[in-house]
Design a protein around this motif. Sequence first.
Motif, short mmCIF file in Angstrom:
data_model
loop_
_atom_site.label_atom_id
_atom_site.label_comp_id
_atom_site.label_asym_id
_atom_site.label_seq_id
_atom_site.Cartn_x
_atom_site.Cartn_y
_atom_site.Cartn_z
N ARG A 102 9.24 -2.83 -2.83
CA ARG A 102 8.12 -1.95 -3.22
C ARG A 102 7.91 -1.90 -4.74
NH1 ARG A 102 12.13 1.42 -1.57
NH2 ARG A 102 12.92 2.88 -3.11
N THR A 103 8.93 -2.22 -5.53
CA THR A 103 8.76 -2.21 -6.99
C THR A 103 8.02 -3.45 -7.50
OG1 THR A 103 10.93 -3.23 -7.30
CG2 THR A 103 10.83 -0.81 -7.34
N HIS A 104 7.90 -4.46 -6.66
CA HIS A 104 7.19 -5.67 -7.05
C HIS A 104 5.71 -5.51 -6.68
CE1 HIS A 104 10.77 -7.99 -8.01
NE2 HIS A 104 11.32 -7.46 -6.94
N LYS A 105 4.88 -5.37 -7.67
CA LYS A 105 3.44 -5.19 -7.43
C LYS A 105 2.79 -6.47 -6.93
CE LYS A 105 3.73 -1.02 -8.81
NZ LYS A 105 4.06 -0.05 -7.78
N ASN A 106 3.48 -7.59 -7.05
CA ASN A 106 2.92 -8.88 -6.63
C ASN A 106 3.46 -9.32 -5.26
OD1 ASN A 106 5.51 -9.30 -7.63
ND2 ASN A 106 5.02 -11.31 -8.47
N ALA A 107 3.93 -8.38 -4.46
CA ALA A 107 4.45 -8.69 -3.12
C ALA A 107 3.60 -7.99 -2.06
CB ALA A 107 5.90 -8.25 -2.99
N ARG A 108 3.21 -8.75 -1.04
CA ARG A 108 2.44 -8.23 0.09
C ARG A 108 3.05 -8.78 1.37
NH1 ARG A 108 0.76 -6.21 -3.82
NH2 ARG A 108 -1.31 -6.04 -4.66
N PHE A 109 3.04 -7.97 2.43
CA PHE A 109 3.63 -8.38 3.70
C PHE A 109 2.65 -8.07 4.82
CE2 PHE A 109 7.03 -7.47 0.75
CZ PHE A 109 7.74 -8.65 0.81
N PHE A 110 2.42 -9.07 5.69
CA PHE A 110 1.43 -8.94 6.75
C PHE A 110 1.98 -9.44 8.08
CE2 PHE A 110 -0.98 -9.61 2.84
CZ PHE A 110 -1.81 -8.49 2.84
#
Length: 160
Positions: A102-110
């Motif tokens: 969650r601290t990585h603003k460049n991570a997304r999970f789908f």
Amino acid sequence: MRRRPARLALSGVIRYNLGVGRPGNFTRKAQSMNKHIAVTPSTTLDAKTADHLRGKRIVVTGACGTIGQELVAQLLNRFEPELVVGLDNNESELAYLHELHRTHKNARFFLCDMRDQSALLREVRQTQIIFHAAAYKHVYICERSPMEAIQTNILGVQNV
């Protein structure tokens, strides 16, 4: 009897020494997994590889699996991608990965199933690099469910 560590290379990006514990002892959470799999990044990192990944939009399929989780973590912590998108069909583990990173603003999970070509195409648009780590790996499960294994491990690769 202890197994000797095996060297594993993932598309020339990250090199690991994997010390595998006894089969069947793997746990679902990444923190617990370290008891069974010792992952040590190599001290030598190819500068060309780092330059190649920097600023790129990267998709990791099978992001909740053993290799996928480690790949996502290495990409986020050691490289500077513009975006890392983790795809998997395991909702609970995706939620866990979301919290873990969650601290990585460049991570997304789908949520995405590799067998669904239209969903996969929707999630990988504007992607520059794809690491395909989604697969059923337990032979006995594949033998018991051969059609599921074929659809995921063969047709899923074709979709990617």
